[in-house]
Design an enzyme around this catalytic site. Sequence first.
Site, PDB file in Angstrom:
ATOM      1  N   SER A 205       1.130  -1.104   0.168  1.00 60.63           N
ATOM      2  CA  SER A 205       0.022  -0.612  -0.094  1.00 60.63           C
ATOM      3  C   SER A 205       0.701   0.951  -0.125  1.00 60.63           C
ATOM      4  O   SER A 205       0.375   2.568  -0.906  1.00 60.63           O
ATOM      5  CB  SER A 205      -1.172  -0.162   1.328  1.00 60.63           C
ATOM      6  OG  SER A 205      -0.128   0.415   2.406  1.00 60.63           O
ATOM      7  N   GLU A 206       2.063   1.277   0.868  1.00 56.95           N
ATOM      8  CA  GLU A 206       2.673   2.273   0.845  1.00 56.95           C
ATOM      9  C   GLU A 206       4.251   2.400   0.220  1.00 56.95           C
ATOM     10  O   GLU A 206       4.628   0.896   0.855  1.00 56.95           O
ATOM     11  CB  GLU A 206       2.881   3.569   1.768  1.00 56.95           C
ATOM     12  CG  GLU A 206       1.668   4.519   0.876  1.00 56.95           C
ATOM     13  CD  GLU A 206       0.469   3.931   1.735  1.00 56.95           C
ATOM     14  OE1 GLU A 206      -0.576   5.214   1.000  1.00 56.95           O
ATOM     15  OE2 GLU A 206       0.196   3.229   2.763  1.00 56.95           O
ATOM     16  N   THR A 207       5.451   2.712  -0.068  1.00 53.33           N
ATOM     17  CA  THR A 207       6.489   2.341   0.002  1.00 53.33           C
ATOM     18  C   THR A 207       7.328   3.583   0.604  1.00 53.33           C
ATOM     19  O   THR A 207       6.974   4.408   0.164  1.00 53.33           O
ATOM     20  CB  THR A 207       7.607   1.891  -1.818  1.00 53.33           C
ATOM     21  OG1 THR A 207       6.758   1.126  -1.892  1.00 53.33           O
ATOM     22  CG2 THR A 207       8.917   2.201  -0.961  1.00 53.33           C
TER      23      THR A 207
END
EC number: 5.1.-.-
Length: 288
Positions: free
Chosen positions: A45-47
């Site tokens: 969902s996020e990096t």
Amino acid sequence: MKLPIFIADAFTVTAFHGNPAAVCLLESILQEDAHQQIAREMNLSETAFIRKLQPTDSFSQSSCFGLRWFTPVSEVPLCGHATMASAAVLFHKIKNVNSTLTFVTLSGELKARRAEDGIVLDFPLYPTFPQDFHEVKDLIKAAIGDTTVQDIQYSPDTRKLLVRLSDSYDRSFLESLKVNTEPLPGIEKTGKVKGLILTVKGESGGQTTPYDFYSRYFAPWVGVPEDPVTGSAHTVLSSYWSQQLGKKEMRAFQCSCRGGELDISLRPDGRVDMKGGAAVVLEGMLTA
């Protein structure tokens, strides 16, 4: 290109729970489009990308870093769990010597500090305002059908829509609720809404850990159908439930299939402390 990369599960002390985020350490400036390419490759969902602010800075000695967050499709202005993951990597893997870290981000300076039983994030607290039902009825109907809604609020700062379900519903109802996120970007395409929060009031006492409120979070507008545990959503939820419950200290649980919990404390300066754990589950080298 060789970059140290980690995956950490945030808002949990147990691996394979909470919300996983990838964390990249940048010794130097990365080509702009490479951020998005790496985030797409990681497909979480996020990096998060932590960068040194000065060439002489050190990941183990410095206390202030730049921080950006990318979903697989776009950059986002705020991400709580990837900030928690970033702090966990610096504290636990890089052995940063400082008790508090400052991250320079699109949402201003965010702080993460060590706690005896986790990491505390110092985040903005965003107010909500009543939202006219008729303006968003098609969106809500598509997402949750005929589920009874008790209150609808909107956070203009974060562009999140908060939908409180009836107090007759409990945690198990929220956990089992089938939410249809696929049509939402096509229904709401003005840019006003970028995230949907569903929440119910908590229960007190009983045989299980009492939580003040429960939530789930959906962001198909930025390529995240459902987010497991969302710090940025709790910058909104904390404001709303503090007013509803008359409390400054709260415990929250996000009811995704992975699940995660947050200890929340509203500060006198109008910000919010969110405490949680984090488990680093992978470390390696990105080569391209």
